[in-house]
Motif scaffolding. Structure first.
Motif, mmCIF file in Angstrom:
data_model
loop_
_atom_site.group_PDB
_atom_site.id
_atom_site.type_symbol
_atom_site.label_atom_id
_atom_site.label_comp_id
_atom_site.label_asym_id
_atom_site.label_seq_id
_atom_site.Cartn_x
_atom_site.Cartn_y
_atom_site.Cartn_z
ATOM 1 N N PRO A 178 0.824 -1.216 0.000
ATOM 2 C CA PRO A 178 0.000 0.000 0.000
ATOM 3 C C PRO A 178 0.852 1.258 0.000
ATOM 4 C CG PRO A 178 -0.791 -1.563 1.628
ATOM 5 C CD PRO A 178 0.502 -2.098 1.121
ATOM 6 N N PHE A 179 2.014 1.200 0.589
ATOM 7 C CA PHE A 179 2.861 2.390 0.628
ATOM 8 C C PHE A 179 3.557 2.598 -0.711
ATOM 9 C CE2 PHE A 179 2.385 1.057 5.050
ATOM 10 C CZ PHE A 179 1.786 2.209 5.539
ATOM 11 N N ILE A 180 3.925 1.492 -1.371
ATOM 12 C CA ILE A 180 4.497 1.608 -2.707
ATOM 13 C C ILE A 180 3.457 2.205 -3.652
ATOM 14 C CG2 ILE A 180 5.288 0.238 -4.678
ATOM 15 C CD1 ILE A 180 6.559 -1.672 -2.619
ATOM 16 N N ASP A 181 2.193 1.899 -3.393
ATOM 17 C CA ASP A 181 1.108 2.327 -4.272
ATOM 18 C C ASP A 181 0.715 3.793 -4.054
ATOM 19 O OD1 ASP A 181 -0.942 1.378 -6.225
ATOM 20 O OD2 ASP A 181 -2.296 2.072 -4.662
ATOM 21 N N LEU A 182 1.234 4.428 -3.016
ATOM 22 C CA LEU A 182 0.821 5.803 -2.713
ATOM 23 C C LEU A 182 1.350 6.779 -3.760
ATOM 24 C CD1 LEU A 182 1.174 6.433 1.120
ATOM 25 C CD2 LEU A 182 -0.857 5.906 -0.199
ATOM 26 N N GLY A 183 0.499 7.767 -4.073
ATOM 27 C CA GLY A 183 0.949 8.817 -4.976
ATOM 28 C C GLY A 183 1.871 9.802 -4.278
ATOM 29 N N ARG A 184 1.673 9.987 -2.969
ATOM 30 C CA ARG A 184 2.497 10.914 -2.210
ATOM 31 C C ARG A 184 3.072 10.209 -0.987
ATOM 32 N NH1 ARG A 184 2.967 16.286 -4.191
ATOM 33 N NH2 ARG A 184 4.201 16.372 -2.307
ATOM 34 N N PRO A 185 4.065 9.319 -1.200
ATOM 35 C CA PRO A 185 4.628 8.618 -0.029
ATOM 36 C C PRO A 185 5.255 9.581 0.968
ATOM 37 C CG PRO A 185 5.885 8.149 -2.021
ATOM 38 C CD PRO A 185 4.680 8.904 -2.449
ATOM 39 N N ASP A 186 5.612 10.783 0.493
ATOM 40 C CA ASP A 186 6.208 11.746 1.410
ATOM 41 C C ASP A 186 5.200 12.233 2.444
ATOM 42 O OD1 ASP A 186 4.988 12.798 -0.954
ATOM 43 O OD2 ASP A 186 5.585 14.797 -0.303
ATOM 44 N N ARG A 187 3.911 12.020 2.156
ATOM 45 C CA ARG A 187 2.900 12.503 3.105
ATOM 46 C C ARG A 187 2.321 11.367 3.940
ATOM 47 N NH1 ARG A 187 -0.761 16.229 -0.814
ATOM 48 N NH2 ARG A 187 0.788 17.818 -1.316
ATOM 49 N N VAL A 188 3.013 10.255 3.990
ATOM 50 C CA VAL A 188 2.450 9.084 4.671
ATOM 51 C C VAL A 188 2.143 9.394 6.136
ATOM 52 C CG1 VAL A 188 4.647 8.035 5.320
ATOM 53 C CG2 VAL A 188 2.679 6.600 4.892
ATOM 54 N N PHE A 189 2.841 10.349 6.670
ATOM 55 C CA PHE A 189 2.633 10.713 8.075
ATOM 56 C C PHE A 189 1.241 11.321 8.296
ATOM 57 C CE2 PHE A 189 3.648 13.273 11.957
ATOM 58 C CZ PHE A 189 3.875 12.175 12.771
ATOM 59 N N ASN A 190 0.615 11.787 7.196
ATOM 60 C CA ASN A 190 -0.753 12.298 7.312
ATOM 61 C C ASN A 190 -1.709 11.252 7.872
ATOM 62 O OD1 ASN A 190 0.047 14.689 6.328
ATOM 63 N ND2 ASN A 190 -1.167 14.654 4.457
ATOM 64 N N LEU A 191 -1.358 9.980 7.643
ATOM 65 C CA LEU A 191 -2.208 8.907 8.174
ATOM 66 C C LEU A 191 -2.267 8.977 9.692
ATOM 67 C CD1 LEU A 191 -1.123 5.958 5.892
ATOM 68 C CD2 LEU A 191 -3.414 6.917 6.067
ATOM 69 N N VAL A 192 -1.196 9.448 10.293
ATOM 70 C CA VAL A 192 -1.177 9.583 11.750
ATOM 71 C C VAL A 192 -1.776 10.929 12.150
ATOM 72 C CG1 VAL A 192 0.302 9.513 13.780
ATOM 73 C CG2 VAL A 192 0.905 8.178 11.760
ATOM 74 N N ARG A 193 -1.364 11.965 11.415
ATOM 75 C CA ARG A 193 -1.833 13.310 11.779
ATOM 76 C C ARG A 193 -3.331 13.475 11.609
ATOM 77 N NH1 ARG A 193 1.167 17.626 8.424
ATOM 78 N NH2 ARG A 193 0.027 19.158 9.649
#
Lengths: 461, 311
Positions: free
Chosen positions: A122-137
């Motif tokens: 799922p993380f490889i599939d993200l368009g914006r892996p740099d924003r993955v922290f948004n999942l927590v925020r």
């Protein structure tokens, strides 16, 4: 269990320990070459992914209309592979079966590794892996993706605990038995990992208690994981995904492919680590029967799905039905139906083919076709037009294939490395099993709880 | 967070076309103080917008003030897919130019659907602005959200690009920036707002945002402004009025009298886009005349490093 039952117990036990612990001490050039190969494949995948990072998901074959593809299909596949290990081991332990004692460790192990690999997709599939922290925020618990994250991390934690608890006595064994032949860091590792295990009655009691609790706990967690994975599809209004049966169907498919994966890992490790004495035809045939049973369950699910939808031919569903049965996905669908469901069941049901090579062949078929099934389920579902437009098409690019190859290599790499760090057969459980069975020479219908820790002799010190 | 009249409102007043009669009701929107003039930059800006809309909703509920409920009516009796003027659908073209939408996104897309009795009809399809929006439900980070005015917006500053909303949308009305979006270079000069998604950002989802910024300034969305046949009405369910720029209609009666329908009503998404059945008969189209002209993205030069992709 033992092929040479006539041996004195001490000699039998010594041989078991020698066999199982040998790979922990020595490393050959073949092993290093294999690791080098795997690292190279993973490195290639990392290179491919770096291209994707640099240019965006445009390097994949996905587009607006088929917006999920190989990555999400592989995510579902690896979650499925992870499924059977712990679940199988737990169910068999709870139901006090004994034949699987020598493969529980591998089964639990495959769960952890497959989950680790699956979690990447799922993380490889993200368009914006740099924003993955948004999942927590900004994480919203209403989103099925968040459920996935919760379910998978819970399952991973549970499986790790469930793998590690029965490992403690074996780590102690490694600590005691492996002398100068093992490198120093490994001896240190074993000493730390054994957490002061002495085998005292109190420790034994706690160990068995913890294992029992985890075995019961892990079953609903395992079932929930794949149900929730199916819900990233079933929670949408898309025609083929909008189905109540998806959870159960995914769980069945997961156990099906998971059992096949255990058989394959078992076959490889048995061969490579010379465990023929402990992993015998019994294990293959019993797992084979389970595989055949699950194949029946899968056939039933497919039949009830496609007969009910195909009979009515509701718009949209009809498109899905046609593209699977006769359209562009027909080759994959029928390969899955005959090669992945029918053929493995037949191979196992006929006595002449119910051999170790036969069962391994069936498992290869199942693993390959279950990946295909995940693939066409995802892609064909997205291909059903939602508005009056011509159906889109999707073909994975070399980047996606490379990442997939890297995922398989990573899976094999983790397995290969960890095999050198922990005993792949649960020595103490197999020994207890052997000692428990020896006096009466009865192989069947004995409880799992070993004699040494029956309630009378156990208990708090 | 700005609760007063947006500065863009006055600007729009000054530049708004005056040939359209009886547009006063839309003009009054400005005074209504929807209070969501988006200000600021980047994530703070989008957050401000988000909080602003929420605050406006709560304030409206507390004081008993009425809140805009934007809606659109598309009169298919007058849509001929711009066959008469022999052009690609003007609504789509205007939307692309107004939003500097990257190729191949058609936020309002004209589909040619077969009629059960033979022949075809044209269905211009913007985002349906569902009141039970599947996309908002599934978003893991709240990047797509409903405003109290009933519009579904995407905050591209927060979007992580998981695309589960695209899976969830039953109308195929969401678009993804697969690569660096092919947008004109001047797009970079625009300040981003979830109500006006310019410039597009790689790796994020976009869609029709119903032009609430224009509406607040008394103007109709680009698509409605551009339609040569006046088949796109835009208005407010709360005030029960809508206009296509030529006439103002009482929304509820207009919908009922013309037996309006909504797309995929059975899904329960409760869209704010209504359709009046037809195939362009009011503008003289024969249902058997098929074919649309291809949409063009008119940028002569696009931003450096951008790439094109297909659907």
């Amino acid at each position: 269990m033992s092929a040479r039952r006539g041996d004195p117990p001490a000699a039998w036990r010594a041989r078991l320990e020698r066999r199982v612990l040998a790979p922990l001490a020595r490393t050959g050039w073949r092993y290093r070459l294999w690791i080098l190969f795997l690292v190279a494949v993973v490195a290639w995948a990392v290179f491919a992914y770096s291209r994707q990072l640099g240019r965006g998901l445009i390097v994949t074959g996905m587009r607006d209309r088929i917006s999920w593809g190989l990555y999400i299909a592989s995510f579902v596949f690896f979650i499925g592979i992870s499924h059977a290990g712990t679940l199988l081991s737990a169910i068999l332990r709870v139901s006090r079966a004994t034949w699987q004692m020598s493969i529980t460790r591998m089964a639990e192990f495959i769960t952890v590794v497959a989950l680790l690999v699956a979690g990447l997709f799922p993380f490889i599939d993200l368009g914006r892996p740099d924003r993955v922290f948004n999942l927590v925020r900004f994480g919203r618990w209403q989103s099925p993706l968040l459920w996935d994250i919760f379910a998978i991390t819970t399952y991973l934690t549970g499986s790790l605990i469930y793998l590690l608890i029965p490992l403690v006595p074996d780590f102690a064994l490694c600590r005691d038995r492996l002398g100068q032949e093992a490198p120093r860091w490994k001896r240190r590792f074993f000493r730390a990992a054994a957490v002061g295990w002495e085998g005292s009655p109190g420790q034994q009691w706690r160990l068995h208690r913890a294992m029992k609790i985890m075995a019961v706990l892990i079953i609903p967690i395992a079932v929930s994981v794949h149900t929730v994975v199916s819900w990233i599809f079933a929670m949408t209004l898309r025609v083929p995904f909008n189905s109540t049966v998806f959870g159960a169907y995914f769980v069945a498919g997961a156990i099906y492919s998971g059992i096949a994966a255990i058989i394959l890992l078992m076959a490889v490790l048995r061969r490579v680590l010379h465990l023929e004495e402990y992993i015998t035809r019994t294990q293959f045939v019993n797992l084979g029967y389970l595989l055949a049973a699950l194949s029946g369950v899968m056939m039933y699910f497919n039949l009830s799905e496609y007969v009910t939808s195909g009979y009515k031919m509701e718009a949209g569903v009809a498109f899905q039905f046609r593209q699977l049965m006769t359209g562009s996905f027909a080759p994959l669908f029928w390969l899955y139906a005959f090669g992945g469901l029918l053929a493995p069941a037949l191979v196992i049901l006929f006595r002449r083919t119910r051999t170790i090579p036969g069962i391994i062949t069936a498992s290869v078929l199942v693993v390959v076709t279950m990946w295909i099934e995940r693939y066409f389920l995802v892609v064909s579902g997205f291909r059903v037009p939602l508005m009056p437009y011509a159906p889109a098409s999707y073909a994975p690019t070399w980047i996606e294939w490379s990442v997939l190859a890297g995922a398989f290599a990573l899976f094999a790499l983790i397995v290969s490395v960890v095999v050198k760090l922990l005993p792949v057969v649960s020595v103490w459980e197999v020994t207890e099993q052997e000692e428990w069975e020896r006096p009466a020479e009865v192989v069947q219908e004995r409880g799992w709880a070993p004699a040494a820790v029956s309630p009378s002799s156990g208990g708090e010190p | 967070m700005d609760t007063g009249v947006g500065p863009d409102g006055e600007a729009a007043e000054a530049t708004g076309e005056s040939r359209v009669p009886r547009r006063g009701f839309l003009r009054s929107l400005v005074a209504w103080g929807a209070g969501i003039a988006a200000v600021g930059v980047g994530v703070p800006e989008a957050n401000a917008l988000r909080q602003g809309t929420r605050a406006a909703g709560t304030a409206a509920a507390a004081t008993g003030t009425r809140l805009r409920r934007w809606a659109m009516v598309i009169d298919l009796r007058r849509c001929d897919g711009c066959q008469a003027i022999d052009e690609p659908p003007r609504c789509t073209q205007a939307c692309i130019q107004g939003h500097l939408a990257p190729e191949p996104m058609q936020w309002i897309e004209v589909y040619e659907a077969p009629l059960p009795g033979g022949g075809t009809q044209f269905i211009p399809s913007p985002c349906m602005q569902c009141q039970n929006p599947p996309c908002v439900n599934v978003c893991p980070v709240g990047a797509t959200f409903s405003t109290p005015e009933g519009i579904v917006l995407v905050d591209q500053m927060r979007c992580i690009g998981c695309r589960i909303c695209m899976e969830a949308c039953p109308y195929d009305r969401r678009f993804f920036n697969w690569g660096s979006p092919p947008i004109p270079r001047e797009a970079a000069l625009t300040e981003y707002s979830a109500e006006h998604e310019v410039p597009a950002i790689r790796g994020t989802v976009m869609k029709c945002e119903f032009c609430p910024d224009l509406a607040r300034g008394g103007r109709r969305p680009y698509c409605s402004q551009a339609c040569p046949n006046g088949c796109i009405y835009y208005g407010d369910l709360e005030e029960d009025l809508a206009t296509n720029g030529r006439e103002v209609v009482r929304l509820s009666r207009f919908l009922s009298k013309n037996t309006a329908f909504r797309l995929k009503e059975e899904l329960g998404t409760d869209p704010r886009v209504f359709y009046i059945p037809g195939y362009g008969q009011d503008v003289g189209r024969s249902p058997y005349r098929r074919g649309l002209k291809r949409i063009l993205w008119p940028w002569r030069r696009v931003a450096a490093g951008s790439e094109r992709w297909g659907r």
